[in-house]
Design an enzyme around this catalytic site. Structure first.
Site, PDB file in Angstrom:
ATOM      1  N   GLU A 439       6.604 -31.875 -46.728  1.00 26.40           N
ATOM      2  CA  GLU A 439       6.336 -33.324 -46.584  1.00 26.40           C
ATOM      3  C   GLU A 439       5.492 -33.606 -45.343  1.00 26.40           C
ATOM      4  OE1 GLU A 439       7.145 -34.560 -49.913  1.00 26.40           O
ATOM      5  OE2 GLU A 439       6.216 -35.872 -48.458  1.00 26.40           O
TER       6      GLU A 439
HETATM    7  C1  LIG Z   1       9.920 -24.640 -50.313  1.00 25.60           C
HETATM    8  C2  LIG Z   1       8.710 -25.524 -50.332  1.00 25.60           C
HETATM    9  C3  LIG Z   1       8.695 -26.650 -51.140  1.00 25.60           C
HETATM   10  C4  LIG Z   1       7.545 -27.457 -51.197  1.00 25.60           C
HETATM   11  N1  LIG Z   1       7.506 -28.502 -52.081  1.00 25.60           N
HETATM   12  C5  LIG Z   1       6.318 -29.123 -52.303  1.00 25.60           C
HETATM   13  C6  LIG Z   1       6.173 -30.068 -53.369  1.00 25.60           C
HETATM   14  O1  LIG Z   1       7.127 -30.384 -54.094  1.00 25.60           O
HETATM   15  N2  LIG Z   1       4.954 -30.609 -53.583  1.00 25.60           N
HETATM   16  C7  LIG Z   1       3.865 -30.279 -52.824  1.00 25.60           C
HETATM   17  O2  LIG Z   1       2.791 -30.787 -53.084  1.00 25.60           O
HETATM   18  N3  LIG Z   1       3.972 -29.405 -51.793  1.00 25.60           N
HETATM   19  C8  LIG Z   1       5.161 -28.812 -51.533  1.00 25.60           C
HETATM   20  N4  LIG Z   1       5.268 -27.897 -50.514  1.00 25.60           N
HETATM   21  C9  LIG Z   1       4.121 -27.618 -49.672  1.00 25.60           C
HETATM   22  C10 LIG Z   1       4.258 -28.152 -48.261  1.00 25.60           C
HETATM   23  O3  LIG Z   1       4.217 -29.547 -48.250  1.00 25.60           O
HETATM   24  C11 LIG Z   1       3.163 -27.495 -47.413  1.00 25.60           C
HETATM   25  O4  LIG Z   1       3.523 -26.132 -47.274  1.00 25.60           O
HETATM   26  C12 LIG Z   1       2.979 -28.162 -46.081  1.00 25.60           C
HETATM   27  O5  LIG Z   1       2.436 -29.445 -46.230  1.00 25.60           O
HETATM   28  C13 LIG Z   1       2.056 -27.347 -45.141  1.00 25.60           C
HETATM   29  O6  LIG Z   1       0.882 -26.937 -45.782  1.00 25.60           O
HETATM   30  P1  LIG Z   1       0.457 -25.407 -45.723  1.00 25.60           P
HETATM   31  O7  LIG Z   1       1.620 -24.593 -46.178  1.00 25.60           O
HETATM   32  O8  LIG Z   1      -0.806 -25.242 -46.464  1.00 25.60           O
HETATM   33  O9  LIG Z   1       0.247 -25.091 -44.201  1.00 25.60           O
HETATM   34  P2  LIG Z   1      -1.119 -25.304 -43.393  1.00 25.60           P
HETATM   35  O10 LIG Z   1      -1.691 -26.622 -43.705  1.00 25.60           O
HETATM   36  O11 LIG Z   1      -1.958 -24.096 -43.591  1.00 25.60           O
HETATM   37  O12 LIG Z   1      -0.578 -25.323 -41.898  1.00 25.60           O
HETATM   38  C14 LIG Z   1      -0.323 -24.140 -41.126  1.00 25.60           C
HETATM   39  C15 LIG Z   1       0.000 -24.581 -39.702  1.00 25.60           C
HETATM   40  O13 LIG Z   1      -1.159 -25.209 -39.136  1.00 25.60           O
HETATM   41  C16 LIG Z   1      -0.838 -26.511 -38.654  1.00 25.60           C
HETATM   42  N5  LIG Z   1      -1.949 -27.422 -38.904  1.00 25.60           N
HETATM   43  C17 LIG Z   1      -2.610 -27.624 -40.056  1.00 25.60           C
HETATM   44  N6  LIG Z   1      -3.576 -28.540 -39.884  1.00 25.60           N
HETATM   45  C18 LIG Z   1      -3.530 -28.933 -38.604  1.00 25.60           C
HETATM   46  C19 LIG Z   1      -4.259 -29.876 -37.815  1.00 25.60           C
HETATM   47  N7  LIG Z   1      -5.219 -30.616 -38.326  1.00 25.60           N
HETATM   48  N8  LIG Z   1      -3.926 -30.014 -36.500  1.00 25.60           N
HETATM   49  C20 LIG Z   1      -2.925 -29.290 -35.978  1.00 25.60           C
HETATM   50  N9  LIG Z   1      -2.206 -28.391 -36.664  1.00 25.60           N
HETATM   51  C21 LIG Z   1      -2.500 -28.211 -37.963  1.00 25.60           C
HETATM   52  C22 LIG Z   1       0.415 -26.917 -39.424  1.00 25.60           C
HETATM   53  O14 LIG Z   1       1.188 -27.858 -38.706  1.00 25.60           O
HETATM   54  C23 LIG Z   1       1.129 -25.589 -39.600  1.00 25.60           C
HETATM   55  O15 LIG Z   1       1.912 -25.306 -38.486  1.00 25.60           O
HETATM   56  C24 LIG Z   1       6.423 -27.126 -50.401  1.00 25.60           C
HETATM   57  C25 LIG Z   1       6.460 -25.995 -49.568  1.00 25.60           C
HETATM   58  C26 LIG Z   1       7.556 -25.188 -49.546  1.00 25.60           C
HETATM   59  C27 LIG Z   1       7.525 -23.941 -48.695  1.00 25.60           C
END
Ligand SMILES: Cc1cc2nc3c(=O)[nH]c(=O)nc-3n(C[C@H](O)[C@H](O)[C@H](O)COP(=O)(O)OP(=O)(O)OC[C@H]3O[C@@H](n4cnc5c(N)ncnc54)[C@H](O)[C@@H]3O)c2cc1C
Length: 598
Positions: A439
């Site tokens: 989220e």
């Molecule tokens: C168990 C689980 C359930 C989930 N359920 C859903 C769901 O139902 N629907 C859905 O759509 N998604 C879902 N997700 C996805 C989840 O919302 C994302 O994993 C999350 O938003 C982070 O995206 P990412 O994994 O691509 O990480 P990334 O975006 O790659 O982030 C990696 C790191 O970089 C940091 N970061 C990224 N951009 C920036 C920035 N601009 N400035 C500073 N720091 C930054 C982040 O804070 C993080 O620490 C789920 C994930 C999991 C693991």
């Protein structure tokens, strides 16, 4: 150890942090206090009897993908049926949809209870509610009539499909395609990952809300549209028709919440694309999605409270039984229950106080949503929405960080047994770890607080909130009550630190943005400590007011003791965090990425 819903604590937080009496008197909440307590009480009984017994077995079995269909753990189907039949899925839904139209504060209080008892289960209704909110706010009349009654009743569930392999925090780069058709529908093609409850056999249909891009859409977030994509297509008469072209292609193996299926979803693998229906306007999908995301962010904050509450209950129970060493009051030659040791008492006080502070922040946010919903004049509505917008990232990030920290302390209180699965403490820690990530990561929440919320209405929304916090801190200080210790002074300092840090951030955002962003997370934490401390202090003041006439309230009153402990032991961190923000940013950025990686 059976979960017991903390009904008194929730009611107390509603009265002291969410101003229950006022919002009932002002008409923002149309049910009385007794009814609210009765609903929360019943939810607690249901959670203890039905959801709690499945928590450990659900974790051990996990969801499974069998022949392309997701199977939830044993007992899930019956529990879900009982949940829907009991009317719990429709608690917050409008009466016109067959729901009970109960306020957000009750929805959040019961959501805490489901997630305390069984977070793997609680996620399913949480996401369905987000999908309902988006359709209610932006769906056409046809979409509303076709989907909402069955979603509100729990007969169908909903999902949120945002994330793609290369687009997580940065949704502007998502690639899922939506091609308009002559009949007004769209054909959706693409892959979504990490989709919670993307498939299951609990209900006969699943309604996916999917972000996708039209062929001629502008790049970035301005070119995203939102679609309803049902798993099974719905005929004009409401009956279920053909299977849509959407499948679960895989399940993730995770650290925690094993019972909640986290799915890779493929749209349009079969050929022309899955049939989708536009929600709101083309290219305005992110605005619609924000309805869903804001509600879900608060609900995820509540999950943090839920896991913290559960971990605390378990740690207290263990600390009463486990005997080691001799405490200061222990009898010679006898081992004492570890709850008598000062260090364990500190741990348990921290767990309780942090949990209650986070709950207060979440319920105060929910109350603003209720005020906004019921407001008849635009100024009051906007004021409540602005306050909710300010508090939402704090509710999400502070409470979920607390969820992880409290669950970790819970493991510690168990000693070696905390690391062993059999006590259940480890599961809470594993389950909690996703909360600061999904989220919108807590890093993203902190950036949201800093770059969008601090500046709301030119900073007036924040200034008004800080004024209210300062007033309570001063009331505590001026009361000069011995049982309050130095709570008033510490809170005054914490609120002053928030004010100073906010001022510094406001200036830094004008020219030194990187240093401001480097301090975003400490700033959010500072905000949570000041706000949480003040809400607990409001509780302490209420205890004193209620005991007026029956002699002085004792410093050993649990509400006063926790508020004082929080202020004197945790809110004091606010001043150091202010220093981190003001002077620590430059050092944070001293090493360039290449040097950092070197
Ligand atoms: C168990 C689980 C359930 C989930 N359920 C859903 C769901 O139902 N629907 C859905 O759509 N998604 C879902 N997700 C996805 C989840 O919302 C994302 O994993 C999350 O938003 C982070 O995206 P990412 O994994 O691509 O990480 P990334 O975006 O790659 O982030 C990696 C790191 O970089 C940091 N970061 C990224 N951009 C920036 C920035 N601009 N400035 C500073 N720091 C930054 C982040 O804070 C993080 O620490 C789920 C994930 C999991 C693991």
């Amino acid at each position: 150890m059976t979960y017991r819903a903390p009904v008194d604590d929730i009611m107390f937080a509603l009265k002291t942090a969410a101003d229950l009496d006022e919002i009932i008197a002002g008409g923002a909440v149309a049910v009385d206090e007794d009814t609210i307590r009765a609903v929360i009480d019943e939810a607690g009984k249901f959670a203890s009897a039905v959801l709690d017994p499945l928590n450990v077995s659900g974790d051990r079995t996990g969801a499974r993908l069998v022949d392309g269909v997701v199977e939830t753990p044993d007992g899930w189907k019956d529990a879900y049926r009982a949940f829907a039949e009991g009317g719990w899925a429709s608690l917050a839904a409008d009466e016109s949809l067959g729901g009970q139209n109960l306020p957000e504060i009750v929805a959040m209080a019961t959501s805490e209870i489901w997630n305390s008892a069984n977070m793997g289960f609680g996620l399913c209704p949480l996401l369905t509610q987000g999908a309902i909110d988006a359709i209610v706010a932006h769906g056409s009349d046809t979409l509303k009539a076709t989907y909402l009654p069955n979603m509100a009743s729990g007969r169908w569930t909903g999902t949120m499909n945002l994330t793609e392999p290369h687009a997580g925090s940065d949704l502007g780069h998502l690639r899922t395609k939506a091609v308009p058709q002559p009949d007004g529908t769209y054909r959706i093609t693409g892959t979504k990952i990490f989709i919670t409850y993307g498939d299951h056999e609990l209900t006969e249909n699943i309604i996916h809300l999917v972000l996708a891009r039209l062929p001629d859409a502008p790049p970035g977030t301005r070119g995203i549209s939102l679609f309803v994509v049902p798993k099974i297509l719905v005929n004009a008469d409401g009956s279920l028709g053909e299977r849509n072209d959407v499948v679960c292609a895989g399940l993730e193996h995770k650290l925690g919440i094993h019972a909640s299926p986290t799915c890779v979803m493929k749209y349009g693998e079969g050929g022309e694309g899955a049939v989708g229906y536009l929600v709101g306007e083309e290219n305005r999908g992110l605005n619609v999605m924000f309805v869903m995301m804001n509600a879900a962010r608060l609900a995820v904050g509540v999950q943090g409270v839920a896991i913290a509450e559960r971990a605390t209950q378990r740690a207290i129970s263990y600390a009463q039984e486990r005997k080691q060493g001799r405490s200061a009051k222990g009898r010679a030659g006898e081992m004492s229950p570890i709850i008598e040791h000062a260090d364990i008492r500190r741990n348990l006080m921290t767990m309780k106080a942090m949990t209650q502070a986070a709950r207060a922040i979440c319920l105060a946010t929910a109350a603003e949503l209720d005020k906004a919903h019921a407001a008849t004049d635009e100024t009051a509505r906007k004021a409540a929405l602005d306050r909710a917008a300010l508090l939402t990232p704090v509710a999400k990030a502070f409470s979920t960080d607390i969820g992880v920290e409290v669950a970790s302390i819970g493991v510690q209180v168990h000693g070696g047994m905390g690391f062993i699965e059999e006590t259940g403490a480890a599961q809470h820690y594993r389950d909690a770890r996703i909360l600061p990530i999904y989220e919108g990561t807590n890093g993203i929440q902190a950036i949201d607080l800093l770059t969008r919320k601090l500046t709301l209405e030119g900073g007036k929304v924040l200034a008004g909130y800080i004024r209210e916090l300062a007033k309570t801190a001063e009331e505590v200080r001026a009361s000069n009550r011995p049982e309050f210790g130095v709570m008033g002074e510490r809170l005054t300092q914490a609120v002053a630190a928030l004010e100073d840090a906010s001022r510094w951030m406001g200036q830094a955002l004008q020219g030194n943005t990187e240093a401001a962003l480097a301090g975003a997370q400490p700033y959010l934490r500072l905000f949570g400590l000041a706000a949480g401390g003040v809400y607990l202090a409001r509780g302490a003041l209420a205890v004193v007011r209620d005991s007026a006439g029956s002699g002085p309230a004792s410093g050993a009153n649990p509400r006063i003791a926790l508020a004082r402990f929080f202020a004197e032991n945790h809110a004091v961190g606010a001043t150091a965090l202010k220093d981190t923000i003001v002077t620590g940013g430059d050092a944070t950025l001293l090493l360039e990425p290449e040097a950092l990686a070197g």
